[in-house]
Design an enzyme around this catalytic site. Structure first.
Site, PDB file in Angstrom:
ATOM      1  CD  GLU A  30      42.909 104.101 -44.686  1.00  0.00           C
ATOM      2  OE1 GLU A  30      42.770 105.146 -45.341  1.00  0.00           O
ATOM      3  OE2 GLU A  30      42.241 103.842 -43.661  1.00  0.00           O
ATOM      4  CG  ASN A  75      39.132 108.555 -44.811  1.00  0.00           C
ATOM      5  OD1 ASN A  75      38.019 108.071 -45.026  1.00  0.00           O
ATOM      6  ND2 ASN A  75      39.404 109.226 -43.715  1.00  0.00           N
ATOM      7  CG  ASN A 175      36.346 104.605 -47.036  1.00  0.00           C
ATOM      8  OD1 ASN A 175      36.045 103.724 -46.246  1.00  0.00           O
ATOM      9  ND2 ASN A 175      36.790 105.794 -46.633  1.00  0.00           N
ATOM     10  CD  GLU A 176      34.460 106.721 -43.479  1.00  0.00           C
ATOM     11  OE1 GLU A 176      35.055 107.830 -43.500  1.00  0.00           O
ATOM     12  OE2 GLU A 176      34.513 105.949 -42.501  1.00  0.00           O
ATOM     13  CE1 TYR A 247      37.294 102.962 -36.371  1.00  0.00           C
ATOM     14  CE2 TYR A 247      36.063 104.556 -37.690  1.00  0.00           C
ATOM     15  CZ  TYR A 247      36.967 103.512 -37.599  1.00  0.00           C
ATOM     16  OH  TYR A 247      37.551 103.022 -38.740  1.00  0.00           O
ATOM     17  CD  GLU A 295      36.642 102.563 -41.912  1.00  0.00           C
ATOM     18  OE1 GLU A 295      36.763 103.408 -40.985  1.00  0.00           O
ATOM     19  OE2 GLU A 295      36.850 102.825 -43.097  1.00  0.00           O
ATOM     20  CD  GLN A 352      43.491 100.893 -40.686  1.00  0.00           C
ATOM     21  OE1 GLN A 352      44.577 100.497 -41.040  1.00  0.00           O
ATOM     22  NE2 GLN A 352      42.935 101.991 -41.201  1.00  0.00           N
TER      23      GLN A 352
END
Length: 502
Positions: A30, A75, A175-176, A247, A295, A352
């Site tokens: 990203e 994001n 994304n999200e 996460y 992710e 990442q």
């Protein structure tokens, strides 16, 4: 002197889960922190190539054999204008990057990243902006990247020096989008509609692509899993995957509980799979939606440091977790969990790849090195390709703060067409080794190749640019006789046992 605990397992070539989609060993770059600038790209670095990409980083990525890399966010993509990152570099604008409150100079964009992906032998998983933008920008971008020639956007690409299309085949629809932190947050109804219509337009441009719809940002979201259900109810026939993000951290310094957190991941996968299949049944569809866990990682070490970062700077050191040995153990268990669900998890991206919560770290103008989590990722990516088998495991168990009946032993096995078997094992016991007996009688004629172990006396041990204190060795204790493998699993260890037909 304490006696070792005992565990047993049966691995049979007939007990198959599914072929492993190599894309579960994907990663993510990203425009965040030093992932791009100072990570993969640093024109002034002594090892920069003719395009400004760091050759030392390229070599470390190539060792991992990463098959696909998600880009450019995250994001960041929800307020990103992809047009800013193409064309002559001297004409590209500097923008306020709203997700991470930095300055984006756009010196790396779509074409440069496609070039970098080729250098590391990876495909690109491209994300489109469904936050501030929508159908029009998405269809224009895929025309730019994938249409051969003869139209406005394809000819613009060719004028930028890229005569042949990039043929990017995997696309994330935003994304999200459920997150209040997201620029352009959307309800499930709003997102389902825009995902459906953007996906429809993109597949009209290139019918060969696969599309990933956004699921919930994590399992703690109040709308999970209704967000998935509503989104798929609207966009089921247009999309091919639903995304999962998660996460983990060890904020309370409770290693036993921390190392059990892949059980939470297992439950997450089962819940989303059930949700997908409910909507499939509701639609009377013959199409199965698979999972893209695009992710995942450990992320908590850098949280306090990130609060001190000065806003509106270029490529500050953000999300630079320094991983320790226990993080590598959990990462190993998470990779095992993907293999245990190889029938439905078809893509996954460690978030990442460089500097930002990453297996690879760099110094600006300096060295690059492997973090502790590099090794379980490396081993599974190289040896975990083939057909995932279902081990029948009997393991002693423990209870922790958040989990009950946690097996001390995690395991997955993969059998490939070269007649090789790879067994991945984590021993989570903090104090005891475990003697494991494995029934391998269905693999007649196989010989033991190696037993690789990642272990360290200190769970908090880390690797630095000066010293790599956590690294694997090939001195694991294993013996294969009459179809039975006996092995000693050191306390808190990651193990890779490989066998081959002689």
């Amino acid at each position: 002197m304490s006696h070792s605990l005992k565990a047993s397992m049966i691995i049979d070539k007939s007990y198959q889960i599914a072929p492993v989609d190599e894309r579960i060993y994907g990663s993510f770059i990203e425009h965040l922190g030093r992932a791009v600038y100072g990570g993969i790209y640093e024109p002034d670095h002594p090892e920069a190539d003719e395009q400004g990409f760091r050759k030392d980083v390229i070599n470390l990525v190539k060792q991992l054999q990463v098959p696909i890399v998600r880009y450019p966010g995250g994001n960041m993509v929800s307020a990103y204008n992809w047009e800013d990152g193409v064309g002559p570099k001297e004409e590209r604008p500097r923008r306020l990057e709203l997700a991470w409150r930095t300055i984006e100079n756009n010196q790396v964009g779509t074409n440069e990243f496609a070039d970098w992906a080729k250098k590391v032998d990876a495909e690109v998983m491209m994300a489109v902006n469904l936050g501030t933008r929508g159908i029009d920008a998405a269809r224009n971008l895929i025309e730019y990247t994938n249409h051969p020639k003869g139209t406005y956007w394809s000819e613009l690409r060719r004028s930028h020096g890229y005569d042949q299309p990039h043929n990017i085949k995997t696309w994330c629809l935003g994304n999200e989008m459920d997150g209040p932190w997201q620029v352009g947050q959307k309800t499930a109804q709003e997102y389902g509609k825009i995902a459906k219509e953007a996906g429809k337009a993109m597949k009209l441009v290139d019918p060969t692509i696969e599309l990933v719809a956004c699921g919930s940002s994590n399992t703690d979201m109040p709308t999970f899993p209704e967000y998935e259900a509503t989104t798929l109810d609207i966009a089921y026939e247009e999309v091919d995957f639903i995304s999962l993000h998660q996460y983990y951290g060890n904020r309370t310094n409770d290693p036993a509980n921390y190392l059990a957190k892949n059980l939470d991941m297992d439950h997450f996968i089962k819940t989303v799979t059930a949700t997908c299949d409910y909507i499939k049944a509701k639609h009377r569809s013959k199409k199965t939606i698979n999972l893209s866990f695009d992710e995942w990682n450990v992320w908590y070490h850098s949280n306090e440091a990130d609060k001190q970062i000065e806003p509106w700077t270029v490529a500050p050191p953000q999300l630079e977790d320094v991983y320790n040995f226990e993080d590598a153990l959990l990462v190993g268990s998470m990779l095992i969990t993907f293999l245990q669900h190889a029938d439905r998890v078809k893509m996954a991206c460690m978030a990442q790849l460089v500097n930002v919560i990453a297996p690879i770290m760099t110094e600006n103008s300096g060295r690059s090195w492997k973090q502790t989590i590099y090794y379980p990722y490396l081993h599974t990516s190289i040896y975990g390709r083939g057909v995932a088998l279902k081990p029948i495991l009997s393991s002693p168990k423990y209870d922790s703060k958040d989990f009950t009946d946690v097996p001390y032993v995690d395991s997955a096995a993969v059998f490939n067409e070269e007649e090789e078997v790879s067994i991945f094992i984590v021993n989570k016991h903090l104090h005891e080794s475990i003697d494991l007996s494995v029934d391998l009688r269905s693999f007649e004629g196989f010989q033991l190749v190696e037993h690789v172990v990642l272990e360290h006396e200190n769970l908090k041990a880390v690797n630095t640019s000066a010293e790599e204190s956590v690294k694997p060795h090939s001195h694991g204790i294993s013996e294969l006789q009459d179809g039975y493998l006996t092995t000693r699993l050191s306390k808190t260890s990651w193990n890779v046992i490989r066998l081959k037909n002689s």
